[in-house]
Structures are given as C-alpha cells and as structure tokens.
Design an enzyme around this catalytic site. Structure first.
Site, PDB file in Angstrom:
ATOM      1  N   VAL A  81       0.611  -1.475   0.091  1.00 16.10           N
ATOM      2  CA  VAL A  81      -0.018  -0.015   0.066  1.00 16.10           C
ATOM      3  C   VAL A  81       1.128   1.467  -0.269  1.00 16.10           C
ATOM      4  CG1 VAL A  81      -1.609   1.425   1.553  1.00 16.10           C
ATOM      5  CG2 VAL A  81      -1.698  -1.301   1.271  1.00 16.10           C
ATOM      6  N   ALA A 126       4.066   3.891   2.829  1.00 14.03           N
ATOM      7  CA  ALA A 126       3.706   2.651   2.842  1.00 14.03           C
ATOM      8  C   ALA A 126       3.916   1.891   3.720  1.00 14.03           C
ATOM      9  CB  ALA A 126       4.260   2.706   1.032  1.00 14.03           C
ATOM     10  N   LYS A 127       3.748   0.700   3.399  1.00 18.86           N
ATOM     11  CA  LYS A 127       4.139  -0.848   3.853  1.00 18.86           C
ATOM     12  C   LYS A 127       3.092  -1.691   3.345  1.00 18.86           C
ATOM     13  CE  LYS A 127       4.447  -1.236   8.287  1.00 18.86           C
ATOM     14  NZ  LYS A 127       4.920  -0.112   9.400  1.00 18.86           N
ATOM     15  N   GLY A 128       3.971  -2.612   3.206  1.00 25.47           N
ATOM     16  CA  GLY A 128       3.433  -3.887   3.104  1.00 25.47           C
ATOM     17  C   GLY A 128       3.126  -5.291   3.478  1.00 25.47           C
TER      18      GLY A 128
END
Ligand code: NAD
Length: 438
Positions: A81, A126-128
């Site tokens: 994201v 962001a992050k994943g």
C-alpha cells in the site's frame, strides 16, 4: 486489485465524515482514521484533502504461490500500500504476520506518511505485508515467498518509487532477497531499492538498532526536560524484540534502571533493576526463554503495563493501552515504540492523568530516519561512519521532539495531536502546491 485514488474521480459531494471504505474495515485502520479526523478537524483541513488522505493512493493485493519443500503449492496473500506520493517516493516496512490484511497495512502506511512528513524526510508513507507465520516456513520456503512477493509487487518498487524496509517478521536477510530479486529484473545491482540490508550489499551502519536508539534519545530528552536524573528513573518495556531490546540496552547503558521487560510469553520484574546485558546474551545468543532466566519475578503482560516505573515503553503490538488499563498506569511518560499501542479512549484518560505520551509517529521514527540515511548513502555511493549516523539521527529526532512539544504547548494540545497536525499539514501543503491532476 489496484485501487487508484489519486484524486481525479473524487466525488465533491461525499460528506467529509463518511465512513471508511468497507474493504479497509479493521480496528487499526479505524484508529488511524479517527486520529486523522481529529487532527484534520483541529487543522480545519478542507474536505477534498480529507477524502484523499483517508484512503491510500495505491493498494496492490497479490496472491503469492510458492512451492513448499514437500512439493505441494501453497498460495499466500500479500499487499503493498502506498498511502501518499506527493512529497517523494514512498517508504515503509514489509511485515510477515498471520494478522496482515489490507486494512491494517493501510493504517500503517498512513502513519508512515505523517511520520516522514513530521521528521522532514522526503518520502510518502507505504507498508507491505504477507499473511503468513514465518516461523512455520523453512529458510528456502521463506526465500521463495519473498522473491515471488517482490516479483508480484515489482511494478510499484524502485529507489525513486517505493523503498521497503524490515518490519515484524522480516529481517536483513529478507531485505537482501528483496534487493537481489529487484536487481535481477533490472540486470544490475540496485541497493537503493530497499533499506535494512546487510552492510555487505549497501546497508548502513547503525540501522539495525536505530529505532531503539531513537526511543532512548527521546526518553533521555524528556527526563532532561523534567530535570530527572538518569539514575533516578525506572523503565518498563513491553516487547523484547528488535526495538525493545535495543532501547533497553541504550537506556541501561545511560544509567536508568530497567525494572520490567516482556515478550509474548510474559515478563520479568525486578524493582532493583534487571541485568540487561546478561539477559540479551542468554535470550538472544543462548536462546534461553525469558521465564528460565530467573533474574526477576515472573509477571503477565497486563501486569507489566501497570508496573510502578517512571517510563513505560510499549514495544510490541497495537492496542495495548486501552480504557481498561489506562487509569491504572503508574508511569509519568509513555513512549510509543510500537505503532498504535494506545487507543483513543486511553489517550483521553492519560491526558487527564497528566501522563506525557510521546506518540508512535515521533517516538519510533529512528528506524525510518536511518533508513533514509541508508537510501541516501546507496544512491550517492558514499558511506558514512557510525558516529555520523548516530549524531544525525539524534539531531533530527530531538529537533522533531522539540518542535512538536513547542507546537503542543502553543496550541494547548497533546503531543499526539501536535505530531499528527504537523505531519498532516506538511503533506497538505505539498498537495495544495502541486494541485489536482488533471
Ligand atoms: P519484533 O518482532 O522484533 O519484537 C516484538 C516483540 O513483542 C517480541 O518480544 C514479541 O515476543 C513481543 N510480542 C508480540 N506480541 C505480543 C503481545 N501480544 N503481547 C506482548 N508482547 C508481544 O518486532 P520489532 O521490530 O521490535 O517491532 C516492535 C514494534 O515496533 C512493532 O509494533 C513495530 O511495528 C514497531 N516498529 C518497529 C520498527 C523497527 O525498526 N523494527 C520501527 C518502527 C516501529
């Protein structure tokens, strides 16, 4: 699935406080949005930007098929994201955990946006993550999972686009596989595509313990402000992982008494102070369980949170300080190493009690600050010594703390509100200047 919410199809008649979109429904996302809404109200933020900031600019959901060691194929769900790209490439960790889903990854990405803006880093958030328990995979299964995940999210990644880093359940080895998989696709080594790598392939000195060091720097800054001597202060730390153990070590070295620590199994309490170097050696090098160490009384995580200590450092998972226990906290300072450890209701109780809360987006920013240093070193091909890294980290994080404190005092608001308002305003200003495309 790609959700692109960069603005062109925003509905001007959508009410500013309409509920978040259903596929993001998750308590952590609701917490992030509720915090955002309060700060947006205080900033009097215009309703178009509010709509934009509540949802991610891009969110990619991927199925990740991997061949297991027994020859079968298993498919895992993964996400990346990117919450906001207005101020630069996006930055944020990759989490491997059974609870990972689109909602909590989006919340974490949103917090990264405010954190980068608050500390002045030229990144969006962001992050994943992958929904997996990494302890159930072999080393080679973990490598295949990482490589296929990176292959699936490849179009989003790049040193000028989106730069991942480690988070819960991932480490420097996994970041090395991220770097290698991306580099194989490009045909040349691209160290700047990921941070938290081993030193031999472009990692930075001081990255591994940067978040814990930042926590320690800010704890000492707050004690100094209150004129409390280091050897008069006591500390309780929930979570003795990467961040909690590093914070414990730096604070122990600075002369503070660490009276309680814990991991998922429970905690150790000793009012005279725990022998942190011995614990780190036995727990990490000799793999002895905490409970076997016998250097203090065995307590639960709930008991740890209400320990009699000057400083409480939640360094485990989200939503630990709630309306149920906030009233019983005995500390003077909560410094949030974990993301989202305090609920909104608990925040109000702590404010009423006069407990200072240094919020997550400020407190745990040491990791992304030194990740930024790693990225700068990689793209410049010019590496710094550890003293440079530590000094620059202390300078950025203490400046952000002082600015946030001054803003909070000026507006007569909490440190959390001040930090969010300052971060959000930076991002809003970037959007105002860039305008709405097309
Ligand atoms: P980690 O996996 O190394 O350590 C987590 C620790 O918390 C472990 O000791 C684990 O046993 C404990 N724990 C897990 N669930 C728990 C529970 N329900 N109750 C009590 N203890 C529990 O992770 P980490 O890298 O140290 O990260 C800790 C927190 O800090 C996370 O919330 C993470 O998002 C946040 N954070 C980490 C970094 C970083 O650089 N690693 C940066 C910013 C924020």
């Amino acid at each position: 699935m790609i959700v692109n919410t960069s603005g062109s199809h925003m509905s001007a008649d959508r009410p500013a406080n309409s509920p978040p979109i259903p596929e993001l429904a998750h308590p952590t996302y609701q917490l992030a949005v509720a915090q955002f809404d309060r700060a947006a109200d205080a900033l009097n933020l215009d309703r178009n930007l509010r709509q934009r900031f509540r949802v991610p600019q891009r969110a990619l959901t991927v199925g990740i098929p991997i061949r297991m060691d027994d020859g079968s194929v298993k498919v895992f769900m993964g996400y990346r994201v990117q919450h906001d790209l207005a101020r630069g490439p996006t930055k944020g960790g990759i989490r491997y955990h059974p609870d990972v889903n689109l909602g909590n990854v989006t919340a974490l990405a949103m917090w990264m946006t405010w954190k980068c803006a608050l500390t002045g880093l030229p990144f969006g958030g962001a992050k994943g993550g992958v929904r997996v328990d990494p302890s159930q995979l072999s080393h080679s299964e973990l490598e295949r999972l990482t490589r296929r995940y990176v292959a699936e999210i490849f179009p989003l990644l790049g040193p000028d686009k989106d730069i991942p880093a480690p988070d819960i359940g991932t480490n420097a080895q996994i970041m090395a596989w991220v770097m290698d998989t991306y580099s194989q696709q490009m045909g040349y080594a691209v160290p700047g595509v990921v941070t938290g790598k081993p030193l031999a392939i472009g990692g930075s000195l001081g990255r591994a313990d940067a978040t814990g060091r930042g926590i320690a720097d800010l704890t000492l800054e707050a004690l100094h402000m209150w004129e409390i001597r280091n050897d008069h202060a006591t500390v309780a730390i929930q979570g003795f992982g990467n961040v909690g153990s590093a914070a414990a070590k730096f604070l122990y070295d600075a002369g503070l008494r660490i009276v309680a620590i814990s991991d998922l199994t429970g905690g150790l309490y000793n009012p005279k102070g725990l022998p942190i170097p011995e614990i780190i050696h036995r727990y990490y090098d000799q793999h002895e369980p905490l409970q076997a160490l016998k250097v203090g009384e065995w307590i639960t995580n709930d008991e740890l949170l209400v320990t009699d200590a000057t400083v409480l450092i939640p360094a485990a998972v989200s939503e630990q300080i709630t309306e149920k226990n906030a009233g019983q906290l005995k500390c003077r300072l909560v410094i949030e190493a974990a993301n989202g450890p305090t609920t909104l209701e608990a925040d109000a109780i702590l404010e009423e009690k006069g407990v200072l809360v240094i919020p997550d987006i400020l407190a745990n920013s040491g990791g992304v600050i030194v990740s930024y240093f790693e990225w700068v070193q990689d793209v410049q091909r010019f590496f710094w010594n550890e003293t440079d890294v530590q000094h620059r980290l202390r300078e950025i994080i203490t400046r952000a703390f002082q600015r946030t404190l001054a803003f909070a005092r000026q507006r007569n608001t909490s440190m959390r509100m001040a930090a969010l308002m300052m971060g959000i305003e930076q991002v809003a200003e970037a959007h105002r200047l860039r305008g709405l495309y097309p």
